[in-house]
Design an enzyme around this catalytic site. Structure first.
Site, short mmCIF file in Angstrom:
data_model
loop_
_atom_site.label_atom_id
_atom_site.label_comp_id
_atom_site.label_asym_id
_atom_site.label_seq_id
_atom_site.Cartn_x
_atom_site.Cartn_y
_atom_site.Cartn_z
N SER A 223 0.83 -1.20 0.00
CA SER A 223 0.00 0.00 0.00
C SER A 223 0.87 1.26 0.00
O SER A 223 1.67 1.44 -0.92
CB SER A 223 -0.96 -0.04 1.20
OG SER A 223 -1.94 0.95 1.10
N ASP A 310 -9.55 -5.37 -4.76
CA ASP A 310 -8.99 -4.32 -3.90
C ASP A 310 -9.82 -3.05 -4.09
O ASP A 310 -9.83 -2.46 -5.17
CB ASP A 310 -7.53 -4.07 -4.29
CG ASP A 310 -6.80 -3.18 -3.28
OD1 ASP A 310 -7.46 -2.35 -2.64
OD2 ASP A 310 -5.58 -3.33 -3.13
N HIS A 349 -7.62 -5.69 -0.09
CA HIS A 349 -6.44 -4.82 -0.04
C HIS A 349 -5.34 -5.36 0.88
O HIS A 349 -4.17 -5.05 0.66
CB HIS A 349 -6.86 -3.43 0.44
CG HIS A 349 -5.76 -2.42 0.46
ND1 HIS A 349 -5.10 -2.01 -0.67
CD2 HIS A 349 -5.17 -1.74 1.50
CE1 HIS A 349 -4.16 -1.12 -0.35
NE2 HIS A 349 -4.19 -0.95 0.96
#
Length: 374
Positions: A223, A310, A349
């Site tokens: 991320s 995601d 995610h």
């Protein structure tokens, strides 16, 4: 006989008697049917109140970002949102990491960052307590790969999904060095783009001083950490000290594009004026993490991992970063590979660590890199 107004009478002409044939109901107040209207009114009031609140929220954001640029930085890093909220990071065993040491390092004189060193499974011995010196020596005993893990925003190095990925690395017989950027958890200082990259570079050099010459050091970012890892890889390649590989889990092209797709800020995407202002706010904050620019200088092998479901960072951004890397990196660069995980698995995610084939994907990629001379 007096006639009641409430009753209907008929007259029998023969007997001259009156017979009651029906009763007319007395006038009653109509039932109160306003309650449904009141309910509908309340629902409308709640809806209007929520709509007004949302409108105020999105109207205030540009003004807050303009007069308080630090708010934009705060939202990007979200370093004050600590989860789990309690817990002693000095004791990794409290989080199920029995073969892990905690230490504090100083990238700068006034900056201290919290670090964990997780041993590979092959070196773990549940009956033995290792000193810091023995942990350092374990890095130099064999040429086992070392993963320098850079986590996303919010939380700490003890986040649940992060603990799971450390276990994956350990099962692959990789050392794991993970840390909290400055301003996160018990790490001191205030986060900034250059600051967190400096923290990562300090740790890379710290690892390099403790391992054998040809030991693979892998940069792994998740991320927001993909922005940190990509910029760090660029800096290392520019200095002539490239990492063995760069692995990006759920990456983005740059912070502006990532922001447009954030669930709370999607409305900015549909209004050109707001979109331009948001871009200006991010640029003023000094936090861009332009991976789409940095990747062109990364000559190390690159592996990109992204889940189709995601919702925070859409897979399209990961694919776009991959395409940019293919087109712009020097020809003598290492291989670049993109792996997509089907939405049916529900990894989203944060949970690619659940993929049973993850260890094989990474090991196979690293083997291919070694065979090709990287």
């Amino acid at each position: 006989m007096s006639r009641s107004p409430d009753k209907l009478f008929t007259k029998n002409h023969k007997s001259q008697d009156f017979y009651i044939v029906a009763e007319q109901p007395s006038e009653k107040k109509p039932k109160n049917r306003k309650k449904p209207k009141r309910r509908c009114g309340r629902i409308c009031q709640v809806f209007c109140w929520c709509s007004a609140s949302v409108a105020c929220f999105y109207t205030l954001i540009p003004f807050l970002f303009w007069y308080f640029p630090e708010m934009c930085t705060f939202m990007i890093f979200s370093n004050r949102f600590r989860w789990p909220p309690l817990g002693n990071l000095n004791k990794p065993s409290d989080y199920g990491l029995n073969h892990t040491r905690n230490l504090y390092l100083n990238p700068r004189r006034n900056i201290q960052i919290g670090v964990w060193h997780v041993l590979p499974r092959v070196l773990a011995d549940s009956n033995t307590f290792l000193s810091d010196l023995e942990y350092d020596q374990s890095l130099n005993e064999q040429k086992l790969p070392v993963v320098l893990y850079m986590h996303g925003n919010t939380g700490t190095r003890a986040g649940w999904h992060r603990l799971q990925i450390y276990q994956v690395f350990s099962s692959m017989n990789y050392h794991t060095i993970t840390f909290d950027y400055r301003g996160y958890a018990e790490s001191t200082g205030v986060p900034s783009e250059d600051g967190v990259v400096e923290d990562g570079q300090y740790l890379f050099n710290w690892i390099k001083q403790r391992v054998k010459k040809d030991t693979p050091i892998i940069l792994w970012g998740h991320s927001l950490g993909t922005g940190v890892a990509t910029k760090l890889a660029k800096n290392l390649c520019d200095e002539g000290s490239p990492p063995a590989a760069l692995i990006l889990e759920a990456p983005f092209t740059n912070i502006v594009n990532a922001t447009y797709h954030h669930p709370f800020l999607i409305p900015f995407k549909f209004f050109k004026t707001l979109k331009v202002k948001l871009t200006n706010f991010v640029q003023r904050s000094g936090v861009e993490f332009a991976s789409d620019e940095s990747i062109s200088s990364v000559t190390s092998p690159i592996l990109i991992l992204h889940a189709e479901d995601d919702l925070l960072i859409p897979i399209e951004l990961g694919k776009k970063l991959y395409d940019i890397g293919v087109e712009t990196r020097p020809k003598e660069s290492g291989p670049i590979k993109f792996v997509a995980f089907k939405a049916v698995h529900g990894y989203g995610h944060k949970h690619i660590h659940k993929a049973p084939e993850l260890a094989e994907i990474v090991s196979s990629f690293m083997q291919t890199c070694m065979e090709s001379g990287f």
